[in-house]
Design an enzyme around this catalytic site. Structure first.
Site, PDB file in Angstrom:
ATOM      1  N   CYS A  70      18.233 128.120  55.560  1.00 37.51           N
ATOM      2  CA  CYS A  70      18.597 130.154  55.682  1.00 37.51           C
ATOM      3  C   CYS A  70      17.535 130.752  54.077  1.00 37.51           C
ATOM      4  CB  CYS A  70      20.707 130.424  55.021  1.00 37.51           C
ATOM      5  SG  CYS A  70      21.192 132.280  55.090  1.00 37.51           S
ATOM      6  N   GLN A 278      40.543 133.015  66.633  1.00 37.56           N
ATOM      7  CA  GLN A 278      40.182 132.881  66.012  1.00 37.56           C
ATOM      8  C   GLN A 278      38.521 132.656  66.551  1.00 37.56           C
ATOM      9  OE1 GLN A 278      41.016 130.272  64.146  1.00 37.56           O
ATOM     10  NE2 GLN A 278      42.874 129.766  64.353  1.00 37.56           N
ATOM     11  N   TYR A 308      53.933 132.950  63.998  1.00 35.48           N
ATOM     12  CA  TYR A 308      52.420 133.692  63.613  1.00 35.48           C
ATOM     13  C   TYR A 308      51.698 133.585  65.144  1.00 35.48           C
ATOM     14  CZ  TYR A 308      54.603 132.616  58.619  1.00 35.48           C
ATOM     15  OH  TYR A 308      55.226 133.180  57.874  1.00 35.48           O
ATOM     16  N   GLU A 329      55.143 137.337  65.979  1.00 37.48           N
ATOM     17  CA  GLU A 329      53.706 138.470  64.883  1.00 37.48           C
ATOM     18  C   GLU A 329      53.987 139.833  64.667  1.00 37.48           C
ATOM     19  OE1 GLU A 329      50.491 137.109  64.539  1.00 37.48           O
ATOM     20  OE2 GLU A 329      50.495 139.807  64.217  1.00 37.48           O
ATOM     21  N   ASP A 379      51.570 128.832  61.685  1.00 32.28           N
ATOM     22  CA  ASP A 379      50.160 128.946  61.866  1.00 32.28           C
ATOM     23  C   ASP A 379      50.048 130.178  61.503  1.00 32.28           C
ATOM     24  OD1 ASP A 379      47.864 129.240  62.528  1.00 32.28           O
ATOM     25  OD2 ASP A 379      47.531 129.938  63.970  1.00 32.28           O
ATOM     26  N   CYS A 406      45.418 127.153  57.624  1.00 32.71           N
ATOM     27  CA  CYS A 406      43.978 127.329  56.726  1.00 32.71           C
ATOM     28  C   CYS A 406      44.028 127.049  55.823  1.00 32.71           C
ATOM     29  CB  CYS A 406      43.222 128.810  57.142  1.00 32.71           C
ATOM     30  SG  CYS A 406      45.076 130.126  57.170  1.00 32.71           S
TER      31      CYS A 406
HETATM   32  N1  SAH Z   1      47.993 132.067  66.008  1.00 32.58           N
HETATM   33  C1  SAH Z   1      47.506 132.863  66.646  1.00 32.58           C
HETATM   34  C2  SAH Z   1      47.239 133.901  65.359  1.00 32.58           C
HETATM   35  C3  SAH Z   1      47.035 133.229  63.771  1.00 32.58           C
HETATM   36  S1  SAH Z   1      46.508 134.033  62.601  1.00 32.58           S
HETATM   37  C4  SAH Z   1      46.080 132.193  66.382  1.00 32.58           C
HETATM   38  O1  SAH Z   1      45.888 130.927  66.811  1.00 32.58           O
HETATM   39  O2  SAH Z   1      45.125 132.824  67.367  1.00 32.58           O
HETATM   40  C5  SAH Z   1      48.287 134.321  61.274  1.00 32.58           C
HETATM   41  C6  SAH Z   1      48.805 135.035  62.337  1.00 32.58           C
HETATM   42  O3  SAH Z   1      49.659 135.212  61.317  1.00 32.58           O
HETATM   43  C7  SAH Z   1      48.269 136.567  62.594  1.00 32.58           C
HETATM   44  O4  SAH Z   1      47.590 137.396  63.758  1.00 32.58           O
HETATM   45  C8  SAH Z   1      48.995 137.435  61.285  1.00 32.58           C
HETATM   46  O5  SAH Z   1      49.012 138.989  61.269  1.00 32.58           O
HETATM   47  C9  SAH Z   1      50.152 136.697  61.270  1.00 32.58           C
HETATM   48  N2  SAH Z   1      51.375 137.277  60.692  1.00 32.58           N
HETATM   49  C10 SAH Z   1      51.015 137.412  59.174  1.00 32.58           C
HETATM   50  N3  SAH Z   1      51.769 137.718  58.093  1.00 32.58           N
HETATM   51  C11 SAH Z   1      53.222 137.345  59.473  1.00 32.58           C
HETATM   52  C12 SAH Z   1      54.567 137.473  58.952  1.00 32.58           C
HETATM   53  N4  SAH Z   1      55.382 137.951  57.908  1.00 32.58           N
HETATM   54  N5  SAH Z   1      55.407 137.475  60.231  1.00 32.58           N
HETATM   55  C13 SAH Z   1      54.819 137.274  61.285  1.00 32.58           C
HETATM   56  N6  SAH Z   1      53.306 137.130  61.637  1.00 32.58           N
HETATM   57  C14 SAH Z   1      52.797 136.986  60.259  1.00 32.58           C
END
Ligand code: SAH
Length: 453
Positions: A70, A278, A308, A329, A379, A406
């Protein structure tokens, strides 16, 4: 001391991509280095415990060094590992997870080799900030490391070239239409970010994050749609904030479709611009399949709680038709997507529940409709789980918790707390969803032992 020139050997790398060396026993962090490099560095900043330096000369290069492909890698904050071989990067990431468990969680668990797919052109989502360049011209790019200075580029190896082509077309067209880029210092202007997502068919959704609405944004939208017919939806998000948060609260569609549709693990997903999805679809499939393989209850019609859950991806990919699935969520748009996605994938209403709310309410919500969960998937974002969430999960007496993380540091911290509640884990598997960056995802199965309190 500041401005000293020192000679050091790099012996470790931090997840932020800084090489670690020692000078008279004190830790020195130096960017753009690799384990095994012997360098001369200039000290830029010194604190009581450590200092930061800048490479002046590489006296002996590390065996894992490569020439970065890059042209802007030295300036851009997007990647931190483009100067080392991908093989070495995968080992580093496995090591980040090992070190987090040992240092933060105080645990010695087996960490498997990092799973991977391709290391380039993997991103399905790009968010570029706009800014003002020479003579106030509208520019875009990625931020330089630890800064809001925009590093312009003509292409980025991590993503499809179409994203840069669209952003470039937008900045030129915006100039012509007198739609100004937002200027952080004066808090004036319109265009803050362009956020684009591409599905596996090549269809694209675009969202302009703007400081204030502008009557010519609809003309801009029509012009980019004409130039890039693969764009299926264009949105505006209004963001009046003065901080670093990209999105504001209000989003509306100004052209085409409200959502983008993609497939994962053979299932269909509709995604709104604000919903989490993702960025690396191939690796997300590997990750979800692994999470599924860890669940080892034979119970017909088990109760799965997906905390989540975003747009419902993990739960919908993992649950069988007979299983009862409850997802929780916090983002309302994502919950609406999840409900729709359940229908699109033919799940029965009786077996499916998606709730908008805080994850700590998840167990209670699940119990009300389906009874105690048999499996809980968590997650969370990088900050990990709030203690209240760990407590409600552990007190539900659920036998299996699949933790998808993550951030190895918060994962290790949270696993340590789960251990206190009587859960154990034998192994962790890292997945490289973000090649060339310092990020790594990890999956751990936590199991309740008989001696649990
Ligand atoms: N499992 C999903 C999203 C993971 S990312 C996937 O794999 O696509 C983390 C997610 O947690 C996001 O969508 C975010 O909006 C949500 N989030 C963040 N804080 C939260 C909370 N206090 N309670 C519930 N969800 C939450």
């Amino acid at each position: 001391m500041k401005n000293d020139i020192i000679q050091i050997e790099i012996t470790d790398i931090t997840p932020e991509g800084f090489g670690v060396g020692r000078n008279n026993g004190k830790v020195v962090f130096v960017a753009d280095t690799a384990v095994g490099d012997i360098i001369t560095a200039k000290i830029l900043k010194e604190t009581k415990s450590h200092s930061f330096g800048k490479v002046l000369e590489i006296l002996t290069p590390s065996p894992c060094r490569i020439d970065s492909k890059c042209p802007v890698s030295a300036k851009c904050g997007g990647c931190c590992f483009s100067h080392i071989s991908y093989e070495a990067e995968l080992k580093l990431k496995q090591n980040f997870v090992k070190q987090a468990f040992a240092r933060i969680g105080g645990m010695d668990i087996k960490v498997n080799e990092t799973r991977f797919d391709k290391s380039e052109a993997y991103r399905n989502k790009v968010q570029y900030p706009f800014g003002r360049g020479d003579s106030q011209k509208c520019i875009f790019g990625y931020y330089a490391r630890n800064s809001h200075r925009i590093v312009q580029h003509e292409s980025c190896l991590l993503q499809d070239s179409v994203f840069t082509e669209i952003a470039s077309f937008v900045s030129k067209t915006a100039e012509r239409l007198f739609i100004k880029a937002y200027d952080e210092e004066s808090a004036r202007g319109v265009l803050r970010h362009i956020v684009m997502r591409k599905n596996r068919k090549g269809e694209i959704s675009v969202c302009f994050v703007v400081f204030e609405n502008h009557k010519k944004l609809s003309i801009l939208a029509e012009e980019i749609k004409k130039e890039f017919p693969q764009i299926v939806g264009i949105h505006i998000n209004l963001n009046k904030r003065k901080d670093n948060v990209i999105f504001g609260d209000e989003t509306f569609c100004i052209l085409g479709s409200e959502t983008l549709t993609d497939t994962l693990c053979g299932k269909i997903f509709e995604i709104s611009p604000r919903a989490f999805y993702q960025v690396n679809a191939e690796m997300a499939e590997q990750l979800y399949n692994h999470a599924k393989s860890l669940i080892h209850t034979e119970k017909e019609g088990k109760v799965i709680l997906d905390l989540y859950c975003g747009t419902g991806t993990i739960g919908l990919c993992i649950a069988s038709d007979k299983d009862k699935l409850c997802g929780v969520e916090i983002i309302a748009d994502a919950v609406e997507n999840a409900k729709k996605n359940a229908l699109l994938n033919g799940r029965s209403q009786e077996n499916t529940l998606f709730v908008c709310g805080d994850a700590s309410l998840g167990v209670e919500e699940c119990k009300k409709t389906f009874g105690k969960p048999d499996v809980i998937i968590v997650d969370p974002p990088r900050k990990g789980l709030d203690k209240a969430v760990i407590e409600t999960v552990a007190k539900s007496e659920v036998k299996q918790v699949v933790y998808i993380s993550c951030d190895p540091a918060t994962l290790a911290r949270d696993c340590g707390i789960f251990f206190q509640f009587g859960y154990t884990a034998t192994e962790a598997t890292p997945f490289d969803l973000f090649p060339r960056t310092g990020h790594v995802e990890t999956v751990v199965l936590l199991e309740r032992t008989d001696s649990a309190i």
